[in-house]
Design an enzyme around this catalytic site. Sequence first.
Site, PDB file in Angstrom:
ATOM      1  N   SER A 142       2.406 -57.120  51.003  1.00 51.28           N
ATOM      2  CA  SER A 142       3.579 -57.293  50.151  1.00 51.28           C
ATOM      3  C   SER A 142       4.856 -57.175  50.950  1.00 51.28           C
ATOM      4  O   SER A 142       4.932 -56.402  51.920  1.00 51.28           O
ATOM      5  CB  SER A 142       3.545 -56.207  49.079  1.00 51.28           C
ATOM      6  OG  SER A 142       4.770 -56.154  48.400  1.00 51.28           O
ATOM      7  N   TYR A 167       2.077 -47.462  45.115  1.00 51.04           N
ATOM      8  CA  TYR A 167       1.563 -48.836  45.246  1.00 51.04           C
ATOM      9  C   TYR A 167       1.974 -49.428  46.593  1.00 51.04           C
ATOM     10  O   TYR A 167       1.138 -49.922  47.362  1.00 51.04           O
ATOM     11  CB  TYR A 167       2.073 -49.732  44.105  1.00 51.04           C
ATOM     12  CG  TYR A 167       1.926 -51.189  44.434  1.00 51.04           C
ATOM     13  CD1 TYR A 167       0.683 -51.806  44.344  1.00 51.04           C
ATOM     14  CD2 TYR A 167       3.007 -51.939  44.913  1.00 51.04           C
ATOM     15  CE1 TYR A 167       0.523 -53.132  44.712  1.00 51.04           C
ATOM     16  CE2 TYR A 167       2.854 -53.256  45.285  1.00 51.04           C
ATOM     17  CZ  TYR A 167       1.618 -53.846  45.179  1.00 51.04           C
ATOM     18  OH  TYR A 167       1.460 -55.158  45.568  1.00 51.04           O
ATOM     19  N   LYS A 171      -0.193 -50.589  50.354  1.00 48.99           N
ATOM     20  CA  LYS A 171      -0.115 -51.823  51.160  1.00 48.99           C
ATOM     21  C   LYS A 171       0.186 -51.487  52.618  1.00 48.99           C
ATOM     22  O   LYS A 171      -0.397 -52.067  53.533  1.00 48.99           O
ATOM     23  CB  LYS A 171       0.930 -52.773  50.580  1.00 48.99           C
ATOM     24  CG  LYS A 171       0.581 -53.313  49.196  1.00 48.99           C
ATOM     25  CD  LYS A 171      -0.735 -54.092  49.217  1.00 48.99           C
ATOM     26  CE  LYS A 171      -1.227 -54.472  47.839  1.00 48.99           C
ATOM     27  NZ  LYS A 171      -2.568 -55.091  47.848  1.00 48.99           N
TER      28      LYS A 171
HETATM   29  C1  WQD Z   1      12.420 -59.380  40.012  1.00 49.93           C
HETATM   30  C2  WQD Z   1      13.906 -59.187  39.712  1.00 49.93           C
HETATM   31  C3  WQD Z   1      14.417 -57.060  38.732  1.00 49.93           C
HETATM   32  C4  WQD Z   1      12.308 -57.645  34.984  1.00 49.93           C
HETATM   33  C5  WQD Z   1       7.548 -57.399  42.533  1.00 49.93           C
HETATM   34  C6  WQD Z   1       6.442 -56.402  42.651  1.00 49.93           C
HETATM   35  C7  WQD Z   1       6.453 -55.854  44.033  1.00 49.93           C
HETATM   36  C8  WQD Z   1       6.248 -56.975  45.034  1.00 49.93           C
HETATM   37  C9  WQD Z   1       7.296 -57.999  44.857  1.00 49.93           C
HETATM   38  C10 WQD Z   1       3.837 -57.345  45.254  1.00 49.93           C
HETATM   39  C11 WQD Z   1      14.405 -57.788  40.078  1.00 49.93           C
HETATM   40  C12 WQD Z   1      14.739 -58.186  37.769  1.00 49.93           C
HETATM   41  C13 WQD Z   1      12.840 -57.835  36.243  1.00 49.93           C
HETATM   42  C14 WQD Z   1      13.191 -57.592  33.861  1.00 49.93           C
HETATM   43  C15 WQD Z   1      15.050 -57.955  35.346  1.00 49.93           C
HETATM   44  N1  WQD Z   1       4.988 -57.646  44.824  1.00 49.93           N
HETATM   45  N2  WQD Z   1      14.195 -57.982  36.429  1.00 49.93           N
HETATM   46  N3  WQD Z   1      14.525 -57.763  34.098  1.00 49.93           N
HETATM   47  O1  WQD Z   1      10.845 -56.019  41.596  1.00 49.93           O
HETATM   48  O2  WQD Z   1      10.878 -57.997  43.150  1.00 49.93           O
HETATM   49  O3  WQD Z   1       8.769 -56.717  42.710  1.00 49.93           O
HETATM   50  O4  WQD Z   1       7.361 -58.405  43.493  1.00 49.93           O
HETATM   51  O5  WQD Z   1       3.523 -56.524  46.004  1.00 49.93           O
HETATM   52  O6  WQD Z   1       5.495 -54.899  44.190  1.00 49.93           O
HETATM   53  O7  WQD Z   1       6.603 -55.438  41.655  1.00 49.93           O
HETATM   54  O8  WQD Z   1       9.714 -58.227  40.964  1.00 49.93           O
HETATM   55  O9  WQD Z   1       9.544 -59.527  38.882  1.00 49.93           O
HETATM   56  O10 WQD Z   1       9.696 -57.023  38.724  1.00 49.93           O
HETATM   57  O11 WQD Z   1      11.702 -58.312  39.435  1.00 49.93           O
HETATM   58  O12 WQD Z   1      16.271 -58.097  35.495  1.00 49.93           O
HETATM   59  O13 WQD Z   1      12.769 -57.403  32.727  1.00 49.93           O
HETATM   60  O14 WQD Z   1      14.112 -59.328  38.311  1.00 49.93           O
HETATM   61  O15 WQD Z   1      15.387 -56.064  38.653  1.00 49.93           O
HETATM   62  O16 WQD Z   1      15.692 -57.926  40.559  1.00 49.93           O
HETATM   63  P1  WQD Z   1      10.154 -57.191  42.124  1.00 49.93           P
HETATM   64  P2  WQD Z   1      10.080 -58.263  39.426  1.00 49.93           P
END
Ligand code: WQD
Length: 352
Positions: A142, A167, A171
């Site tokens: 990740s 988590y 990784k």
């Molecule tokens: C994306 C953006 C939120 C939900 C995920 C995994 C992480 C890694 C990478 C695997 C952020 C914003 C989200 C909502 C929002 N993957 N958001 N409202 O945080 O980049 O991480 O992908 O290992 O472990 O969790 O992805 O889709 O949760 O968020 O504004 O209801 O969208 O703040 O900026 P993230 P995400």
Amino acid sequence: MFQGELHLTTEKNNKEQMKRILVTGGLGFIGSHTVVELQNSGFEVVIIDDLSNTTIDVLENITAISGIKPAFHQIDLRVKNDIHAFFENNTVDGIIHFAAFKAVGESVAKPLDYYENNIGSLVYLLQEMKDRNIDNFIFSSSCTVYGQADELPITENAPTKPAESPYGNTKQIGEEIIKESCKAYNMNAIALRYFNPIGAHKSIKIGELPLGVPQNLIPFITQTAMGIRKELSVFGDDYPTIDGTAVRDYIHVVDLAKAHIAALERLINKNNKTNFEFFNVGTGTGSSVLEVIKAFEKASGKSLNYKIVGRREGDITAAYADTTIANKELNWKTEKDLDEALDSAWKWQLKQ
Ligand code: WQD
């Protein structure tokens, strides 16, 4: 030799050459798309999945897309004896290991579950590989290993930062375990550091199936557009980015799946430069939350109900990949853009 005989011989040769790949977590979101791409590339696939975060229907849907039903074993990889029994009865030429828990928030509440499942299963698989001289291991890693990188886009040379969650730690530790094992036992492995995988297969037969309230942006958006959720909370508009909302690199899951085939072929063809390698798998383009919302509204023709709220704890400002090394070394590049990914995510949601 008769024509018919020649045909039979060729078929036999093809079968002999066909590599058999174990895909753990092969009925999950990224796993299922990778199984289809493996089959498209002429690999024979055997899946292990414990069905803890997916359903058996996915097996039928993979079969409907590719026309080939992969072998399937319902095994919980925490049970060492069951893994051992699998390898007693199956030979494989490589392993793509997806099976893991993946909810960041849950991992903070249940760290031991995450270490037991994500680390335990990895160690057991590597032990079987060592004992049976199985080579070629691909690991789901990740971009979280970089934390908030000091420089953007993020290259593979960027230092890893202390993990923000158990988590993320699984990784990082996972990569270390694989690296040390490759060195000690002369095995070869590649870790793929995913950015944000989204979208669904163009057949709309497989896609992401979040359990309960989605934590990730895209499923939350599509469920809000459907009316399943009242409104989307945009977490923070005071980040130092183009419009104040956080920036991520959203990659179409089929492009991501294809990176696994490229990595596997690199190992099988012995083109890897060291025993253990890792690559960034993203598109190279960052998109802010508001940009994603706009693109979604365009792709779906629906206007999205959203409001700006405070930042989400643990979120970073911006992450997107420098894909130069992955493009060159894996001979792979993305073929789909954000619009196509969002269009497929929406069609998938409409079908649910
Ligand atoms: C994306 C953006 C939120 C939900 C995920 C995994 C992480 C890694 C990478 C695997 C952020 C914003 C989200 C909502 C929002 N993957 N958001 N409202 O945080 O980049 O991480 O992908 O290992 O472990 O969790 O992805 O889709 O949760 O968020 O504004 O209801 O969208 O703040 O900026 P993230 P995400």
